[in-house]
Structure formats: C-alpha cells, structure tokens
Design a protein around this motif. Structure first.
Motif, PDB file in Angstrom:
ATOM      1  N   ILE A  78      -0.307  -4.542  -0.237  1.00 52.47           N
ATOM      2  CA  ILE A  78       1.058  -4.465  -0.776  1.00 52.47           C
ATOM      3  C   ILE A  78       1.016  -4.739  -2.270  1.00 52.47           C
ATOM      4  O   ILE A  78       1.624  -4.031  -3.079  1.00 52.47           O
ATOM      5  CB  ILE A  78       1.963  -5.503  -0.093  1.00 52.47           C
ATOM      6  CG1 ILE A  78       1.964  -5.334   1.412  1.00 52.47           C
ATOM      7  CG2 ILE A  78       3.353  -5.473  -0.690  1.00 52.47           C
ATOM      8  CD1 ILE A  78       3.045  -4.493   1.963  1.00 52.47           C
ATOM      9  N   GLY A  79       0.265  -5.776  -2.635  1.00 51.90           N
ATOM     10  CA  GLY A  79       0.180  -6.154  -4.043  1.00 51.90           C
ATOM     11  C   GLY A  79      -0.317  -5.019  -4.910  1.00 51.90           C
ATOM     12  O   GLY A  79       0.260  -4.713  -5.952  1.00 51.90           O
ATOM     13  N   ILE A  83       5.197  -8.884  -8.842  1.00 49.60           N
ATOM     14  CA  ILE A  83       4.373  -8.409  -7.729  1.00 49.60           C
ATOM     15  C   ILE A  83       4.291  -9.489  -6.655  1.00 49.60           C
ATOM     16  O   ILE A  83       4.453  -9.238  -5.457  1.00 49.60           O
ATOM     17  CB  ILE A  83       2.953  -8.060  -8.228  1.00 49.60           C
ATOM     18  CG1 ILE A  83       2.997  -6.831  -9.125  1.00 49.60           C
ATOM     19  CG2 ILE A  83       2.006  -7.841  -7.058  1.00 49.60           C
ATOM     20  CD1 ILE A  83       1.674  -6.518  -9.777  1.00 49.60           C
ATOM     21  N   ALA A  87       2.537   0.913  -8.876  1.00 53.57           N
ATOM     22  CA  ALA A  87       3.875   1.418  -9.238  1.00 53.57           C
ATOM     23  C   ALA A  87       4.178   1.061 -10.683  1.00 53.57           C
ATOM     24  O   ALA A  87       4.697   1.883 -11.454  1.00 53.57           O
ATOM     25  CB  ALA A  87       4.927   0.830  -8.307  1.00 53.57           C
ATOM     26  N   SER A  88       3.823  -0.165 -11.069  1.00 51.52           N
ATOM     27  CA  SER A  88       4.109  -0.543 -12.455  1.00 51.52           C
ATOM     28  C   SER A  88       3.216   0.241 -13.409  1.00 51.52           C
ATOM     29  O   SER A  88       3.637   0.593 -14.515  1.00 51.52           O
ATOM     30  CB  SER A  88       3.943  -2.048 -12.640  1.00 51.52           C
ATOM     31  OG  SER A  88       2.603  -2.363 -12.902  1.00 51.52           O
ATOM     32  N   LEU A 118       2.185  -2.249  -5.417  1.00 55.58           N
ATOM     33  CA  LEU A 118       3.220  -2.632  -6.377  1.00 55.58           C
ATOM     34  C   LEU A 118       2.673  -2.543  -7.798  1.00 55.58           C
ATOM     35  O   LEU A 118       3.323  -2.027  -8.712  1.00 55.58           O
ATOM     36  CB  LEU A 118       3.701  -4.060  -6.098  1.00 55.58           C
ATOM     37  CG  LEU A 118       4.461  -4.235  -4.784  1.00 55.58           C
ATOM     38  CD1 LEU A 118       4.647  -5.699  -4.469  1.00 55.58           C
ATOM     39  CD2 LEU A 118       5.811  -3.526  -4.873  1.00 55.58           C
ATOM     40  N   PHE A 119       1.442  -3.035  -7.959  1.00 50.05           N
ATOM     41  CA  PHE A 119       0.838  -2.980  -9.286  1.00 50.05           C
ATOM     42  C   PHE A 119       0.718  -1.533  -9.752  1.00 50.05           C
ATOM     43  O   PHE A 119       1.033  -1.198 -10.897  1.00 50.05           O
ATOM     44  CB  PHE A 119      -0.536  -3.652  -9.248  1.00 50.05           C
ATOM     45  CG  PHE A 119      -1.265  -3.586 -10.552  1.00 50.05           C
ATOM     46  CD1 PHE A 119      -0.789  -4.289 -11.644  1.00 50.05           C
ATOM     47  CD2 PHE A 119      -2.407  -2.816 -10.695  1.00 50.05           C
ATOM     48  CE1 PHE A 119      -1.453  -4.216 -12.866  1.00 50.05           C
ATOM     49  CE2 PHE A 119      -3.065  -2.738 -11.910  1.00 50.05           C
ATOM     50  CZ  PHE A 119      -2.585  -3.441 -12.996  1.00 50.05           C
ATOM     51  N   ARG A 174     -11.026  -6.117   0.008  1.00 45.63           N
ATOM     52  CA  ARG A 174     -11.037  -6.222  -1.452  1.00 45.63           C
ATOM     53  C   ARG A 174     -11.537  -4.928  -2.072  1.00 45.63           C
ATOM     54  O   ARG A 174     -11.002  -4.467  -3.088  1.00 45.63           O
ATOM     55  CB  ARG A 174     -11.944  -7.370  -1.878  1.00 45.63           C
ATOM     56  CG  ARG A 174     -11.334  -8.699  -1.559  1.00 45.63           C
ATOM     57  CD  ARG A 174     -12.225  -9.806  -2.014  1.00 45.63           C
ATOM     58  NE  ARG A 174     -11.443 -11.031  -2.139  1.00 45.63           N
ATOM     59  CZ  ARG A 174     -11.912 -12.146  -2.672  1.00 45.63           C
ATOM     60  NH1 ARG A 174     -13.153 -12.186  -3.123  1.00 45.63           N
ATOM     61  NH2 ARG A 174     -11.156 -13.207  -2.754  1.00 45.63           N
ATOM     62  N   PRO A 183       7.129  -2.075 -17.766  1.00 45.76           N
ATOM     63  CA  PRO A 183       5.974  -1.329 -18.292  1.00 45.76           C
ATOM     64  C   PRO A 183       6.306  -0.333 -19.404  1.00 45.76           C
ATOM     65  O   PRO A 183       5.549  -0.263 -20.378  1.00 45.76           O
ATOM     66  CB  PRO A 183       5.415  -0.625 -17.047  1.00 45.76           C
ATOM     67  CG  PRO A 183       5.822  -1.486 -15.933  1.00 45.76           C
ATOM     68  CD  PRO A 183       7.157  -2.035 -16.291  1.00 45.76           C
ATOM     69  N   MET A 189       4.688   3.484 -14.170  1.00 43.35           N
ATOM     70  CA  MET A 189       5.725   3.372 -15.190  1.00 43.35           C
ATOM     71  C   MET A 189       5.119   3.184 -16.577  1.00 43.35           C
ATOM     72  O   MET A 189       5.657   3.667 -17.572  1.00 43.35           O
ATOM     73  CB  MET A 189       6.669   2.210 -14.874  1.00 43.35           C
ATOM     74  CG  MET A 189       7.419   2.328 -13.580  1.00 43.35           C
ATOM     75  SD  MET A 189       8.339   3.868 -13.417  1.00 43.35           S
ATOM     76  CE  MET A 189       9.684   3.597 -14.552  1.00 43.35           C
ATOM     77  N   LEU A 190       4.004   2.471 -16.649  1.00 42.47           N
ATOM     78  CA  LEU A 190       3.358   2.258 -17.949  1.00 42.47           C
ATOM     79  C   LEU A 190       2.895   3.589 -18.530  1.00 42.47           C
ATOM     80  O   LEU A 190       3.249   3.958 -19.652  1.00 42.47           O
ATOM     81  CB  LEU A 190       2.174   1.304 -17.789  1.00 42.47           C
ATOM     82  CG  LEU A 190       1.384   1.033 -19.063  1.00 42.47           C
ATOM     83  CD1 LEU A 190       2.205   0.186 -20.007  1.00 42.47           C
ATOM     84  CD2 LEU A 190       0.072   0.320 -18.757  1.00 42.47           C
ATOM     85  N   GLN A 194       5.709  -9.934   3.100  1.00 51.52           N
ATOM     86  CA  GLN A 194       4.644 -10.339   4.015  1.00 51.52           C
ATOM     87  C   GLN A 194       4.823 -11.708   4.669  1.00 51.52           C
ATOM     88  O   GLN A 194       4.332 -11.936   5.761  1.00 51.52           O
ATOM     89  CB  GLN A 194       3.299 -10.343   3.274  1.00 51.52           C
ATOM     90  CG  GLN A 194       2.774  -8.975   2.888  1.00 51.52           C
ATOM     91  CD  GLN A 194       2.297  -8.185   4.088  1.00 51.52           C
ATOM     92  OE1 GLN A 194       3.071  -7.463   4.700  1.00 51.52           O
ATOM     93  NE2 GLN A 194       1.030  -8.339   4.448  1.00 51.52           N
ATOM     94  N   ASN A 236      -1.790  -8.607   2.627  1.00 55.75           N
ATOM     95  CA  ASN A 236      -1.052  -8.908   1.396  1.00 55.75           C
ATOM     96  C   ASN A 236      -1.528  -8.114   0.188  1.00 55.75           C
ATOM     97  O   ASN A 236      -0.730  -7.549  -0.559  1.00 55.75           O
ATOM     98  CB  ASN A 236      -1.163 -10.392   1.067  1.00 55.75           C
ATOM     99  CG  ASN A 236      -0.550 -11.247   2.139  1.00 55.75           C
ATOM    100  OD1 ASN A 236       0.201 -10.733   2.975  1.00 55.75           O
ATOM    101  ND2 ASN A 236      -0.872 -12.518   2.154  1.00 55.75           N
ATOM    102  N   ALA A 237      -2.855  -8.105   0.000  1.00 50.54           N
ATOM    103  CA  ALA A 237      -3.365  -7.520  -1.242  1.00 50.54           C
ATOM    104  C   ALA A 237      -3.046  -6.038  -1.321  1.00 50.54           C
ATOM    105  O   ALA A 237      -2.891  -5.480  -2.407  1.00 50.54           O
ATOM    106  CB  ALA A 237      -4.860  -7.743  -1.349  1.00 50.54           C
TER     107      ALA A 237
END
Ligand code: HEM
Ligand code: CU
Lengths: 633, 266
Positions: free
Chosen positions: B22-23, A231, B29-30, B26-27, B241, A269, B33-34, A239, B19-20
């Motif tokens: 995007i983060g 990530i 997305a994982s 992505l999380f 946040r 995952p 998959m989980l 960014q 940034n967060a």
C-alpha cells in the motif's frame, strides 16, 4: 510495559499490564501486551528524541509547530507595529532587531521594507507549512489516528520518525535563513517569479546561502516530510483498523485525516517540481519562470528562452488551494468529535458529514486557478474555475449545517474544548461566506490583492483552524498526559482569543473594501486614498498585541497542567465512545493492553434504553461500571 | 526493541495487501504527480514557445537506453519470482543483471550529457543560430576575439549520422570551419541547461530521472548484498521488500518510456 511515553514524569509510574478493567484483559496476545517478552529499556535518546512511537512523534510535531506558531505570530506582532506607526522604531524589541538583523535591515530599531517583506514571507510560510499543517495533520494525526483505529502504532514507524526529522530540518533551514547576508526570503509565501527568480541574487548575496534559495531548500525538506507522513497515515488507516472497525464506523477525525493525507500526497509533488525548477532558475541560469527580455535595474536580465511566470502560479496554486483545505479539514474532524462528545448525541448525519469531506477533498483539486483570475487567463478558463469554486462551497455549507444541526436537542456540556469547537462554527461561516465574492471574477476584480483577501483567509486559518487546534489540544490533553488542563484559565484563554481574533481580522475586511493593498509596507499613495479606514490599523494592532497577551494563560496552563494539573480518575474522562479512550492513560508503547475489537459506530450517545448515556465502540455489551477506573496506575 | 506491526509480511485479508505494498503505491501516486508537474510544465512552455529545437539529442543512444531499461524490468521480475520460488542463487543473479542494466543506463546517459557539454551554439547579432563544435579549446575560445567553429552537418539530425557519431565524428561533408568575430556574436555557449528552455527541461527531467535510477540502484544493491541476509530468517519478508523495490524500479522505467519520445522524438 516499561516504555511509556507521553510525559516524562509519568513514565515510570506505569506498571506491567494487568489486563484492563474493560473485561477481556487476559493481557496476552496481540498489540501492546504481546510484548511482555522483551521489555528492553530504550535509551533516553531513542525514547524522547529519535523515537518511532507515534505518540512521541505526534507530541514532537505538536510542540515544534506550536513553537513555530509562536514565532510566526511574533513576526506579525512586530509587523503590526510598522503598519500602525510607520517608520517609528519598534519599542522594547527594537534594539534586538538591530542586533540580530544588522543596521542594514533594522537601523535604530526601525523596520526597513526588506525586513518587513522577510517577516511577511516567513510569517506566511511558517504559519501555513510549518505550524498549522504539522500541528493539525501530523501532530494530532500521529497521536490520535492510530489510537482511534485500535492500532499498536503507525504502519511504518521508522518512516514516521524520518518524516518528523525531515520537517524539523526544514524548520531549522527556514529559521536559519534570517541569519544569512540579506536576510530571509522576501517574496511572500507564494514566492511568485519573476521576483522570486531574481530576489536575493547579485551583489552582497551568497549563491546558495541566501534567503530565497534557502526558502526553496527548506520547503523541499518540509515537502518530503509531509509526503512521508501522508503515506503513513493513509496506509495506517487502510491496514491497521481494529477488527470490526469498518469504514463507516471510523470516527470523523480519521476521515478528515484520510482526506487531508490524500490532498498532501497528490498536491504537494507539483510544488516540489516547481521548487526544483525555481532552484534551476536561480542556480543554473535557466528560465522556467522568467520571460525573455526582462529589464531589471536598467539592465537586460540574462535569461535564456521564454519562460512563464504563470507556469509557477499554476503549479503553486495546484498545491496552494488544496493546502488551504489541508488546514481546515482536520479541524472539521476535531470539531465533529468534540461536538458529538459534548452534545451527548450522535452527529446529526454522519454520512453527509463523511461524503462532504470526501467531495471537498476531491473538488479542492480543481479550483486552484481562482487565485489567478487577474492574470488574464481567458474567459473559458475563468468560467471553469468560477463554477467549481461555487460548487465546492456546497459541501462546505453542508458540513457546517451538519455540525449546527448536531447541536439541536443535545444536552450540551460546555468544557473548554467545546467552547472552542462552538466558536469554530461561526468563524468558519464568516471565512466561507467571505470566500464566495472572491470566487467570482466581477467582485474579485475589486477585492483581489486587498486586505479583504487577507481577512477572508485568516478567518479560515486563524479563528477557525486555530480554534479547532485549541479544541483538540484541550480535548486530548488528558489522554497524552493523564492530567486535565485547568478549565477556568482555559475559559479565560478562550474569551481573550475569540474576541481579539475578531478584533484583528474583521477590520481587514473593511479596509479591503476600501482598497488597502495587502502587501504594502507603509501604504504609500494607496493609503492616501484610504484615509477613512486607516484608524483601523491601530485597532488591529492593539488587538493583535492583546491577543498575544491572551495566549499567556494558555502557555502557563499548558505547562502547569503537564506537571501539576488535576489527575484524571478514569481512562475516559470525557465519557467518550471512540477507541483512543480505551487505552491506558497515557498509553504505553503499543497502546492497548488487550486486543480491541469494535462493535458499533463511533457516536452512540444517549442510546434509548441504555443505562449510561454513551456506548463505547469497544464494548460488546454495555458495561455496568459507570466510569471505568484508570487501568495503568 | 521493535514493536510488531500487523501485516508487515502477510496480507490483511480484507484489503489483500501487506502494508509496504500500500505504501509504495501511494508513494508512486505522488511520484506520478511529481513528474506530472514537470510534464505539464513542458507542455505549457512548449505551447508558449516561438521556436522549439529538434534533433539535438542522439536518438540511437536514447533508444538503446530504452531497451536497457526494459530489459532491467524483466530481470527485476525474474529476480522476484526466483525469490518467491525460494531459489536464492537465481535471485541474486537476476538482481545482479538488473543492477548491471541500471549502471549501463547511467553510463550511456553520462556520455550523452558529455556530448552536450561539448556541443556549442552561437547566436549572431542578426538572431541567426549556428550550432557545432569548437575547433579550439574552450579556454582559447574564451580569450580569442574570433570563434573557430565547425557547424553541424546538414544531416546531423538523421538516425544514421547520429549512429555513426557515437563511434567517432563522421567524416566532414560540405561544411567548413567558420571563423566568427566575437563582435558579430550576441551570445554563445555550450549546451548547458541555461542554453534554452528546451535544454533546461531536458536536463532537469532527465537529471531527476537519473537521481531516481541512482536511488533505485542503491536500494536494489542493498537487497543484493547486506539486505539479502533476511532470506535466512524470513524469505517471504525479503520477497515482499524486493517486490516493493521492484515496483519502484518499474515506475522509474515507465517514466523513461514517457521521457524518451517526449524529449528525443517529438
Ligand atoms: C467556501 C469556500 C471558499 C471559497 C469560495 C474561497 C475562495 C477564495 C478565492 C477566490 C481566493 C482568491 C482571492 C484572490 O486572491 O483574489 C481565496 C484566497 C484564499 N483562501 Fe479561500 N475560499 C474558500 C475557503 C477557504 C478555506 C477553507 C481556506 C483555508 C483554510 C481558504 C484560504 C485561502 C487563502 C490562504 C487564500 C489567499 C492566498 C493568497 O493569495 O495568499 N479559503 N479564497
Ligand atoms: Cu483557493
């Protein structure tokens, strides 16, 4: 800039930012230099251990995984003894084996089948998940990517630290699993059930502190770490690119890390869910993976409802295949960097290179069941996977071709990193070509589960990936430490490595054609039928041992050079064009002394009409200075 | 000291995100998959199963929980909007409502788990399965040579019956307490994960989902309490946040919206 990183003895030599030599340098605003106001000394712990600096974390990753690699290699060196001299006590370290693993697992210094299986399983697991991937993806990724992007750090520095420590705990658990009753996991790096469901349970085993359960728990930590890492890498690339650093100006190493990170993010995952299900099977008696009616040791195994061992294989290889590409993609990037730098010309086709990387990344998500042809999945499914396995070899070949053609007409320099990068190419070629027959069912039927498969993938992961790893180490070492590694001993290391790597792995292909099974402890009846190729066992074992000796020059060179190596006289000792060379050496916390901007593509070497043979990305107009001085001392 | 990373609060112009954000995408997305791994395991196992139980779970409870979570998603959005409009008190109220919803969800879920642990199944030597409630304590059942069990009512799977059963066991119908000698029994157990592959999937998937709820509650609780101090120095950062935590919370709701029909209805 008080808080320097990299190597201990260098840290306090760093002065306060004095603007750089590359023009601009008013040393105010932005990135690194913006932090003049608060020059708070970090404690030693925060600085070297619980650091959030991407470079320190990268080095932590690298050192940990190199140590793990050494350990994993050690396991294999011992296993090779058993394979060439079955049943004989292991010389020199035999007593140590008995002392550590007990008389049950290593009576009189002889390897038992259980110990052999543990060594094999942990060798595979640690080499793949805890050595090569963390070294290439996380080690270089952390150290190099933010520098190449012109970023002050990763997008999420604290997450980055968490990622490393999660990985580290995983390593400790995996190592510690050797010491529990019964020893470490024995079911291979693939942990296939039903074997893995029942291994290490019952009499003489603890419910949680047993090899296979700890394998699952250790993997869970490892997976969490690489998830956080991926990530972070992706977010950083999206960014924190410096102004002017458009996508098609990214160095190829950044591209390769981006693709790798996506593979880790999306493919890991499902393995985590599979690991959770296997834990449920082992701890709560469910049967996700063991079918009804298993008879084990003459007794009916009390599993409820019909599970499926194939389900595990699907979930495992859904990760497993992308995972093998995770191990080669970053080295493609490294080799690309080193080639461009040492041929002093642009890559033959940056675009094809990048698109090949992307298509390999995408396609590697849809070929996983080529590991399962022999499970009777059915014709239509195998056809699908045969087609895509064949298709994925096309971008791989394209990529190799780009690199090969990049050599054409270059004025090639041959420092150590370039030797390793050059050797990467044929090793990758052999690995890829030996993969093709495995991708088609008629030939895979013969070759599946033989040493041929072991030979195929080691060509990719040992000669190729590790060659790439060394290329990267020798290449970026001066940036991290401010000193060069010794070139002569580097070359000795190179020749020892390339020759004996082939001595270990080429005979495997031959043995595989003769049907030697990949997992047997002493071969049994199978060996009787392979008499003509058994002598190769000694060849491979001796090669492996000499290969081990061949790493000694590297280890000594590495440590010697950290403290005693020749100091670099420039921030850009290889006369490279990418942004990591615009930083002071070694870069401080925050990396750049003044704001960087990017004005051109990554590999503008030997541009017609230019005075020097390289045009760095960060120079707006060509500098008159042939070799910029060190900015930090 | 903390280094200043660009785009933690303001969006990067060319990507349009901080940034967060995007983060977290992505999380997520994982995470897709989980849970995707589990859902495909469910499909795989169910396709291969000879028999798949129905109506074991209490649909009214599950349905109610679905509404609870959807409500919590709404209150979550309200909390974030309030923060964006710099209405701090309102923000804390909406966030508190979200937290309450999360806790209610977990409470109901644990009642459901408890019901399952008190529900028994007996498989006779001839392969027939009888499900019901013990008419003796589990300890007695372990020792005794016969099992006294009250079989489930004919209509135990119906919505009405399940609704009534939440408020006490509905009046017995035709069925009588059975006395089954253990010699006739192949296997008996309460409804734990190992009882059947169906229950194994149920407990594993909802358990993992429950852990996500707990994680979400911890994070949201932090932003309700100590984390909210950030409002004084940098309200926009807090809003970011909370937005990110909210995205996670919506995702966890979404997973439930898939879990509910998959496990309760199909
Ligand atoms: C041209 C590209 C490639 C093709 C067509 C290919 C094909 C295959 C096939 C079909 C198998 C299964 C063999 C069997 O079990 O019977 C296999 C195994 C394997 N390959 Fe490749 N491969 C390719 C590239 C790679 C790369 C780049 C790597 C890693 C860096 C790799 C690593 C592995 C590993 C680790 C295994 C064995 C896993 C195991 O069973 O333990 N392969 N390959
Ligand atoms: Cu594969």
């Amino acid at each position: 800039m008080k808080e320097e990183t990299g190597v201990p003895q260098e840290m306090n030599e760093q002065g306060v930012a004095t603007g750089g030599p590359h023009g601009g340098g008013s040393g105010t605003a932005a990135h690194g230099a913006g932090h003049h106001e608060h020059q708070i000394e970090l404690s030693w712990w925060r600085h070297y251990v619980f650091s959030t600096d991407h470079k320190v974390i990268g080095i932590q990753y690298m050192i940990t995984s190199l140590l793990v690699a050494l350990f994993g290699f050690g396991l294999m060196v011992v296993m090779r003894w058993q394979l060439s001299f079955p049943g004989k006590p292991v010389p020199v370290i035999g007593p140590l084996l008995t002392a550590v693993f007990g008389a049950n697992l290593a009576p009189g210094g002889v390897m038992t089948p259980n110990l052999y299986n543990s060594f094999g399983a942990i060798h595979g697991t640690m080499m793949i998940f805890m050595a090569i991937v963390p070294a290439l993806f996380a080690g270089f990724g952390n150290f190099v990517v933010p520098l190449q992007l012109g970023a002050p750090d990763m997008a999420f520095p604290r997450l980055n630290m968490a990622s490393f420590w999660s990985f580290f705990v995983g390593v400790v658990i995996m190592l510690g699993s050797f010491l529990v009753p019964g020893g470490a996991a024995k079911s291979g790096w693939t942990s296939y059930p039903p074997l893995a469901d029942i291994a290490d349970t019952g009499m003489g085993f603890e419910p949680i502190l047993n090899g296979q359960t700890l394998w699952l728990i250790g993997m869970a930590f490892n997976i969490t770490g690489s998830l956080l890492g991926s990530i972070n890498i992706i977010a950083t690339i999206i960014q924190l690119r410096a102004p002017g650093l458009q996508w098609m100006r990214l160095p190829v190493f950044v591209w390769s890390e981006l693709v790798t990170a996506f593979l880790l993010l999306l493919a890991f995952p499902p393995l985590e869910s599979a690991a959770i299900m296997q834990l449920m099977d082992r701890l709560f008696g469910t049967s996700f993976f063991s079918p009804d009616g298993l008879i084990i040791g003459g007794r009916h195994w009390p599993a409820s409802g019909g599970g499926s061992a194939l389900l595990w294989q699907h979930l495992f290889w859904f990760l497993g295949h992308p995972e093998v590409y995770v191990q080669i993609l970053p080295t493609m990037g490294i080799v690309g960097e080193v080639f461009a730098n040492n041929t002093r010309k642009p890559l033959w086709s940056y675009k094809i290179f990048v698109y090949s990387l992307l298509s390999i990344g995408f396609l590697s998500m849809v070929v996983w069941a080529h590991h399962m042809y022999m499970t009777g999945m059915g014709q239509s499914i195998t056809t699908f996977f045969q087609i895509f396995t064949t298709v994925i070899s096309m971008p791989s070949v394209l990529l190799g071709t780009v690199l090969l053609l990049s050599l054409w007409g270059g004025s090639i320099r041959l420092p150590t990193p370039m030797l390793f990068a050059l050797a990467w190419l044929p090793m990758f070629g052999i690995g890829g070509l030996t993969g093709l027959p495995l991708g088609w069912t008629p030939s895979d039927m013969v070759l599946h589960d033989t040493y041929y498969v072991i030979g195929h993938f080691h060509y990719m992961m040992a000669p190729a990936s590790i060659m790439g790893l060394f290329a990267g180490l020798y290449y970026w070492f001066p940036k991290a430490t401010g000193r060069m590694m010794n070139d002569f001993w580097g070359k000795v290391h190179f020749w020892m490595t390339i020759i004996f790597f082939n001595g270990v792995f080429f005979p495997m292909l031959i043995q595989g054609f003769n049907g030697v099974h990949r997992r047997w402890y002493d071969g049994g009846a199978g060996w009787q039928m392979a008499q003509p190729v058994l002598w190769l066992n000694q060849v491979m074992s001796v090669s492996a041992w000499i290969l081990a000796l061949g790493q000694i020059p590297f280890i000594i060179n590495f440590f010697w050079s950290i403290w005693r190596g020749k100091k670099v006289t420039s921030d850009n000792p290889w006369q490279a064009t990418t942004l990591e060379w615009a930083t002071p050496t070694p870069p401080g916390h925050g990396n750049f002394l003044h704001p960087v901007a990017v004005y051109r593509g990554p590999y503008e070497y030997s541009a017609p009409g230019a005075a020097r043979d390289f045009l760095p990305q960060w120079e707006q107009e060509e500098s008159r200075v042939a070799e910029p001085k060190l900015s930090s001392v | 000291m903390e280094l200043e990373i660009p785009y933690t609060v303001t969006a990067r112009p060319d990507t349009g995100s901080y940034n967060a954000k995007i983060g977290i995408w992505l999380f997520l997305a994982s995470e897709v998959m989980l849970f995707g791994g589990f859902f495909s395991a469910y499909i795989f196992l169910r396709m291969g199963a000879t028999h798949w139980p129905h109506h074991l779970l209490n649909v009214p409870m599950g349905l109610f929980n679905t509404f609870v979570l959807i409500t919590s998603s709404i209150t979550m959005v309200m909390a974030w909007t309030a923060l964006k409009m710099r209405q701090f008190q309102s923000y804390r109220r909406w966030l508190a409502a979200t937290l309450v919803c999360g806790v209610v969800f977990l409470g109901i879920k644990s009642m459901e788990y408890k019901d399952k642990f008190h529900h028994y199944g007996v498989i006779l030597n001839n392969g027939q399965e009888i499900t019901g409630h013990l008419e003796m304590t589990p300890a007695e059942a372990m020792k005794s040579s016969t099992l006294r069990i009250l079989p489930d009512a004919e209509d135990a799977g119906s919505f009405g019956y399940q609704l009534r059963s939440i408020f006490g066991r509905p009046a017995a119908g035709e069925e009588k307490v059975l006395e089954i000698p253990k010699s006739d029994i192949q296997w008996w157990s309460n409804f734990t994960p190992r009882y059947s592959t169906y229950l194994a999937t149920y407990f594993t998937m909802t358990g993992l989902h429950g852990l996500h709820i707990i994680g979400g509650l911890l994070v949201l609780g932090f932003f309700w309490g100590p984390g909210a101090k950030l409002y004084r120095t940098n309200p926009e950062h807090l809003a970011n946040r909370v937005e990110v935590a909210g995205l996670f919370w919506h995702f966890v709701d979404l997973v439930w919206i898939f879990l509910f029909p998959t496990l309760y209805l199909l």
